[in-house]
Write a protein that holds these residues in place. Structure first.
Motif, PDB file in Angstrom:
ATOM      1  N   HIS A   1       0.817  -1.212   0.000  1.00  0.00           N
ATOM      2  CA  HIS A   1       0.000   0.000   0.000  1.00  0.00           C
ATOM      3  C   HIS A   1       0.857   1.272   0.000  1.00  0.00           C
TER       4      HIS A   1
ATOM      5  N   ASN B   1       1.758   1.218  -3.820  1.00  0.00           N
ATOM      6  CA  ASN B   1       0.540   1.480  -4.597  1.00  0.00           C
ATOM      7  C   ASN B   1      -0.503   2.123  -3.690  1.00  0.00           C
TER       8      ASN B   1
ATOM      9  N   LYS C   1      -3.781  -3.713  -5.753  1.00  0.00           N
ATOM     10  CA  LYS C   1      -2.878  -2.763  -5.091  1.00  0.00           C
ATOM     11  C   LYS C   1      -2.236  -3.372  -3.846  1.00  0.00           C
TER      12      LYS C   1
END
Length: 215
Positions: A145, A148, A191
């Motif tokens: 995270h 992305n 993601k």
């Protein structure tokens, strides 16, 4: 005797694999599946030692089928046999539980060697796929995270997921449509390198992503 199930939507590919594998004294092809759903059903019925799994198939793809097979029949090994070597296929396949990943241009003798290696407990991964895995492992030193970042709204949806809410309940809480919620969820999974809601929730809890952007 190694019992093999072939899962591929192309008849010619299945015939070719069957023809060659029949020449091996220690290998027996016990079934053929045209899609991932059939692969799961035949695995339950025939109990193969290993499934040669294509990735791009109708009804259910090879990644979904691999995950379900490994969840239900962990003793069954899966060797991905595909034309794709990009990370978008490699990473999900390995994370789904595949013990091997090879391309369809593999030499027949090498394929047999791979099957035997997997049955000895060894992983066999094509060099192109290995490159992706090495990169992803290096990247995983940094949480996905961070690499992305989630948008504020995606974070809001993730937080609602940690509360065990359905898509309808999330839509109601955030004053958006269910379709919008589904879109956000489909963006969140790749993601965070997760495959489903449960993995997303576990990831959120582990990394402290349990408070929305507005809190």
């Amino acid at each position: 005797m190694i019992k093999v199930l072939i899962a591929d939507d192309h008849h010619v590919v299945r015939r070719g694999l069957l023809f060659f594998l029949k020449t091996q004294k220690d290998i027996q092809v016990i079934g053929e599946a045209k899609n991932g759903k059939e692969a799961i059903e035949l695995t339950a019925e025939l109990q193969p030692d290993i499934v040669l799994m294509d990735l791009m198939m109708p009804v259910m793809d090879g990644i979904q089928a691999t995950k379900q097979i490994k969840d239900s029949f962990p003793q069954v090994e899966v060797l991905i046999l595909t034309s794709f070597s990009d990370r978008d296929h490699v990473i999900p396949a390995i994370e789904a539980g595949a013990a091997g990943y090879q391309l369809k241009d593999i030499e027949p003798d090498e394929l047999v060697t791979c099957i035997r290696q997997i049955m000895r407990g060894e992983n066999t991964i094509h060099p192109h796929a290995t490159t992706h895995l090495m990169k992803i492992r290096a990247q995983k030193e940094v949480p996905p995270h961070v690499l992305n970042p989630l948008t504020p709204r995606e974070l809001d949806v993730l937080v609602e997921l940690t509360k065990g809410k359905s898509n309808r309940e999330i839509a109601s809480s955030l004053f958006v449509s269910e379709k919008t919620v589904k879109t956000h969820i489909s963006n969140i999974f790749p993601k965070l390198f997760v495959q489903d809601r449960t993995q997303a929730v576990l990831y959120a809890v582990k990394h402290g992503l349990t408070e929305s952007s507005g809190d």
